[in-house]
Design a protein around this motif. Sequence first.
Motif, mmCIF file in Angstrom:
data_model
loop_
_atom_site.group_PDB
_atom_site.id
_atom_site.type_symbol
_atom_site.label_atom_id
_atom_site.label_comp_id
_atom_site.label_asym_id
_atom_site.label_seq_id
_atom_site.Cartn_x
_atom_site.Cartn_y
_atom_site.Cartn_z
ATOM 1 N N GLY A 350 0.814 -1.211 0.000
ATOM 2 C CA GLY A 350 0.000 0.000 0.000
ATOM 3 C C GLY A 350 0.845 1.258 0.000
ATOM 4 N N VAL A 351 1.914 1.261 0.794
ATOM 5 C CA VAL A 351 2.773 2.446 0.855
ATOM 6 C C VAL A 351 3.641 2.547 -0.396
ATOM 7 N N LEU A 352 4.302 1.425 -0.744
ATOM 8 C CA LEU A 352 5.240 1.451 -1.864
ATOM 9 C C LEU A 352 4.544 1.754 -3.190
ATOM 10 N N SER A 353 3.238 1.429 -3.284
ATOM 11 C CA SER A 353 2.560 1.570 -4.579
ATOM 12 C C SER A 353 2.607 3.014 -5.079
ATOM 13 N N PHE A 354 2.761 3.969 -4.145
ATOM 14 C CA PHE A 354 2.821 5.358 -4.586
ATOM 15 C C PHE A 354 4.231 5.761 -5.013
ATOM 16 N N GLY A 355 5.186 4.844 -4.883
ATOM 17 C CA GLY A 355 6.563 5.215 -5.202
ATOM 18 C C GLY A 355 7.072 4.572 -6.473
ATOM 19 N N VAL A 356 6.182 4.091 -7.317
ATOM 20 C CA VAL A 356 6.652 3.349 -8.493
ATOM 21 C C VAL A 356 6.092 3.899 -9.799
ATOM 22 N N TRP A 357 5.341 5.032 -9.725
ATOM 23 C CA TRP A 357 4.591 5.388 -10.929
ATOM 24 C C TRP A 357 5.487 5.692 -12.126
ATOM 25 N N ALA A 358 6.680 6.270 -11.874
ATOM 26 C CA ALA A 358 7.479 6.715 -13.022
ATOM 27 C C ALA A 358 8.101 5.563 -13.783
ATOM 28 N N HIS A 359 7.936 4.318 -13.320
ATOM 29 C CA HIS A 359 8.473 3.224 -14.141
ATOM 30 C C HIS A 359 7.664 3.046 -15.430
ATOM 31 N N ALA A 376 14.537 1.482 -8.364
ATOM 32 C CA ALA A 376 14.826 0.812 -7.089
ATOM 33 C C ALA A 376 13.531 0.440 -6.376
ATOM 34 N N VAL A 377 12.595 1.386 -6.295
ATOM 35 C CA VAL A 377 11.346 1.083 -5.587
ATOM 36 C C VAL A 377 10.556 0.019 -6.343
ATOM 37 N N SER A 378 10.571 0.091 -7.682
ATOM 38 C CA SER A 378 9.806 -0.891 -8.462
ATOM 39 C C SER A 378 10.324 -2.296 -8.226
ATOM 40 N N ILE A 379 11.639 -2.430 -8.105
ATOM 41 C CA ILE A 379 12.173 -3.767 -7.830
ATOM 42 C C ILE A 379 11.840 -4.161 -6.397
ATOM 43 N N ALA A 380 11.881 -3.169 -5.489
ATOM 44 C CA ALA A 380 11.639 -3.468 -4.075
ATOM 45 C C ALA A 380 10.225 -3.964 -3.831
ATOM 46 N N ILE A 381 9.270 -3.493 -4.635
ATOM 47 C CA ILE A 381 7.879 -3.878 -4.371
ATOM 48 C C ILE A 381 7.649 -5.352 -4.663
ATOM 49 N N ALA A 382 8.618 -5.976 -5.345
ATOM 50 C CA ALA A 382 8.503 -7.418 -5.567
ATOM 51 C C ALA A 382 8.645 -8.184 -4.259
ATOM 52 N N ILE A 383 9.304 -7.578 -3.265
ATOM 53 C CA ILE A 383 9.577 -8.326 -2.030
ATOM 54 C C ILE A 383 8.286 -8.632 -1.260
ATOM 55 N N PRO A 384 7.467 -7.631 -0.936
ATOM 56 C CA PRO A 384 6.216 -7.998 -0.251
ATOM 57 C C PRO A 384 5.344 -8.940 -1.066
ATOM 58 N N SER A 385 5.369 -8.783 -2.396
ATOM 59 C CA SER A 385 4.571 -9.706 -3.218
ATOM 60 C C SER A 385 5.096 -11.125 -3.087
ATOM 61 N N ALA A 386 6.421 -11.251 -3.064
ATOM 62 C CA ALA A 386 7.011 -12.586 -2.944
ATOM 63 C C ALA A 386 6.733 -13.174 -1.568
ATOM 64 N N VAL A 387 6.715 -12.320 -0.529
ATOM 65 C CA VAL A 387 6.394 -12.795 0.820
ATOM 66 C C VAL A 387 5.054 -13.508 0.797
ATOM 67 N N LYS A 388 4.081 -12.879 0.131
ATOM 68 C CA LYS A 388 2.758 -13.483 0.050
ATOM 69 C C LYS A 388 2.832 -14.824 -0.672
ATOM 70 N N THR A 423 7.847 -11.531 -14.692
ATOM 71 C CA THR A 423 8.056 -10.712 -15.891
ATOM 72 C C THR A 423 8.060 -9.233 -15.529
ATOM 73 N N GLY A 424 7.333 -8.873 -14.465
ATOM 74 C CA GLY A 424 7.307 -7.491 -14.022
ATOM 75 C C GLY A 424 8.624 -7.064 -13.400
ATOM 76 N N VAL A 425 9.278 -7.988 -12.685
ATOM 77 C CA VAL A 425 10.573 -7.636 -12.091
ATOM 78 C C VAL A 425 11.574 -7.262 -13.185
ATOM 79 N N PHE A 426 11.541 -8.020 -14.287
ATOM 80 C CA PHE A 426 12.437 -7.661 -15.398
ATOM 81 C C PHE A 426 12.125 -6.256 -15.900
ATOM 82 N N LEU A 427 10.824 -5.986 -16.049
ATOM 83 C CA LEU A 427 10.430 -4.682 -16.599
ATOM 84 C C LEU A 427 10.822 -3.530 -15.692
ATOM 85 N N ALA A 428 10.970 -3.797 -14.393
ATOM 86 C CA ALA A 428 11.326 -2.727 -13.468
ATOM 87 C C ALA A 428 12.734 -2.204 -13.749
ATOM 88 N N SER A 429 13.525 -3.017 -14.447
ATOM 89 C CA SER A 429 14.894 -2.608 -14.743
ATOM 90 C C SER A 429 14.905 -1.729 -15.994
#
Lengths: 618, 150
Positions: A350-359, A376-388, A423-429
């Motif tokens: 919820g918090v990180l979602s506001f920090g990724v728009w410019a990707h 950096a934030v776009s790659i980081a948001i993969a972590i909570p998703s992976a936790v789930k 596939t999204g993690v790749f796109l974050a780069s």
Amino acid sequence: MVSIDSIPGVVLGGVLLAALVAVGYLRRRRRTMADGGYPTPSERETELETEKPFGLVRWFTTVDHKDIGILYIVFGVVAALWGGTDAMMLRTELITPGKTIWGTETYNGLFTTHGVTMIFFFALPVFFGIANYFLPMLIGADDMSFPRINAIAFWLLPPSLVLVRGGLITEIIGKLLESVGLSALAYPLLALTPIDMSWTMYTPMSSSLANPQIDLALLGLHLSGIATTMGAINFIVTIFAERADDVEWANLDIFSWTMLTTSGIALFAFPVLGSAIIMLFLDRNFGTTFFALEGGGAILWQHLFWFWGHPEVYILVLPAFGLTSLILPKFSGRKLFGFKFIVYSTLAIGVLSFGVWAHHMFTTSVDPRVKASFMAVSIAIAIPSAVKTFNWMTTMWSGNIRLTAPMILIIGGIGTFIIGGVTGVFLASIPVDLVFHDTYYIVGHFHFIIMGIIAMSMVAASYYWFPILTRRMYDQRLAQVQAVLLIVGVTVSFTAMLVIGYLGLPRRYAYYPAEFTLLHQVATAGAYIIALSVFLWIVNFVQSARTGPLVMDADVWNLKESGQFTREWQWFERQLQERRGFERSTPRTPVAEDGGSGGSSDVGDGGEGGGGSDGRDD
Amino acid sequence: METNRVTGAIAGGVAGTAVLTLLLILLEVQTREQIQAFDVIARFVGTPGQTTVGFALFVVAGVVAWPLVFVAIRDYIPRGPDPAAQGAIFAIVLWVAFAVAGRGDLSGPILILYAAYTFFAHLAYGFTMGIVYGHFRGGSQTSREVYAQQ
């Protein structure tokens, strides 16, 4: 002599209104009873207090959260079918490389309306509908905090849909009028052709296209944003203020947690979209220059749009995560593994979602240092998703897995989410994104999530709660076939798109080079499989709701066995008992679903032993 | 409510035809008038170009003819006693006729869309007709009890 022109219009209007009110009042007083008499005042009051109106009036006037939930779901399904027709037409056009059926103009209109309809009018309304129906039950509330605002929030949606999609309908009406010689009436209607600026509405195209239908569509989208914000506020207040005494933050169920987070994101994101839409509307009609070159420029639109647009992705996916986390343990026979961490990861998203728009803007002229931080934030948001994801897998680990239709869909949804997420993690780069930007790879990536975990969790929820919604059971074998077909269709269609994207074909074109023909045909075949599964779902749902076997025992899914007979099912059991006088099956102490919820001393304590399990098998 | 079978069938026909017309118009809207179903019917009866004739024929068949046939042969249609399910089965037969007659000049991939969409529309026609018929005939439709009132 007093001519009618000399009487002020206000007076005329007032008299007319008074007459209408008088007529309505008289008719109301003289309403007959079923036995032919007239109701006494006390009888009328009883009627108002205890009964819902009958038939259509009920659905147009309801403020009950369950009715509004059903309205939302029906509306979302209708929108999905309409948007799905768009998708089938797109895929049919792409069967051959050249012009198959329509030209580029219709193709552009189709992918625009497909995107807008699915994002605004399908996904969120369906989740709001599910939440409206079940969230108050899950937290032990009588209703939503603001039932009337709830009703208004829903009733803003149908007019928004008509405004957004009006171009097609008015075109037909216009042609009809023209054919009977009413060209003067037809002209304004024919000026409204379908919107074709894509759902992202990038300026300067959206601000300079002449089609007046775009203005109507902007108003419609704004209206739907208002509706969503009102709904979100309602959910937040309900969860904060209406919980039963024994529902603490520590044992709030996982679906309510995700709806709370989703509503929080919506509360911050949608007003930004609304403002941006109004600015675009002003640019188009009143000569402002918010998005003109001498004003903020096209990049300003992209910032504002994606400040809503990327959080919107999480607004859509978080309820799906919630449903997955809720349903998965029921058919695994185990509690949700790492409940707390699923909640934390939800809040983190919820918090990180506001920090990724410019990707979404890596290929624009934004400063590279800014882009790097967004990467950096776009790659980081993969972590909570992976936790789930890992927690879901661990929940199933050595569990007692029952492959019912909802469970098949949930497992399939997790699988497609992994493909879509990786596939999204790749796109974050940034370097990878520069290559794949605006190719079919992007389409494949996000459809794996939207048609994967989002749509699949909705369908899973519809099966899982079907007995509560209809008091009947569905055809379980047909449902299993449908679930597998949906998973196969999604995988075939969007894997083909990922491959097409790897090969570098840009999206949003009606025509393409001939070497992509086979891959496009595979994608189309997958899409038709999806359509078939949707058809089976409708047939099963409609027919089972009418004539499916009646459910006698509330414990349809043997949830008491694993201590997961949660509040909505306890509510259902009370309903069955009150309405039908059926005995409850032997009560076992309802154990907490996750983290100790649902102590619920108010139910489950009245059983007089045995019986009751004359209902459904699973 | 018990009504005579003919009245019930025609009421069902009216409702079903309304749904079918709506869906076919929506198909025209979506495909931006590629299919022109009513023109095709007009051509089929030998009055090409007269959409009104095609539409009138379509309405008469949908409201009167097919529902009466449905009532007459209902005992032989599978999936009874639910008239809605029987109506849907009955409509599949109608769809075959419609799909063949209505194909007209269409060819190529649009035939897939055309077939799928008209199939769905006809199912909706038969289903609606059956529901309304069952409603007017009373019984046979399983009651949803007081539960709907909750």
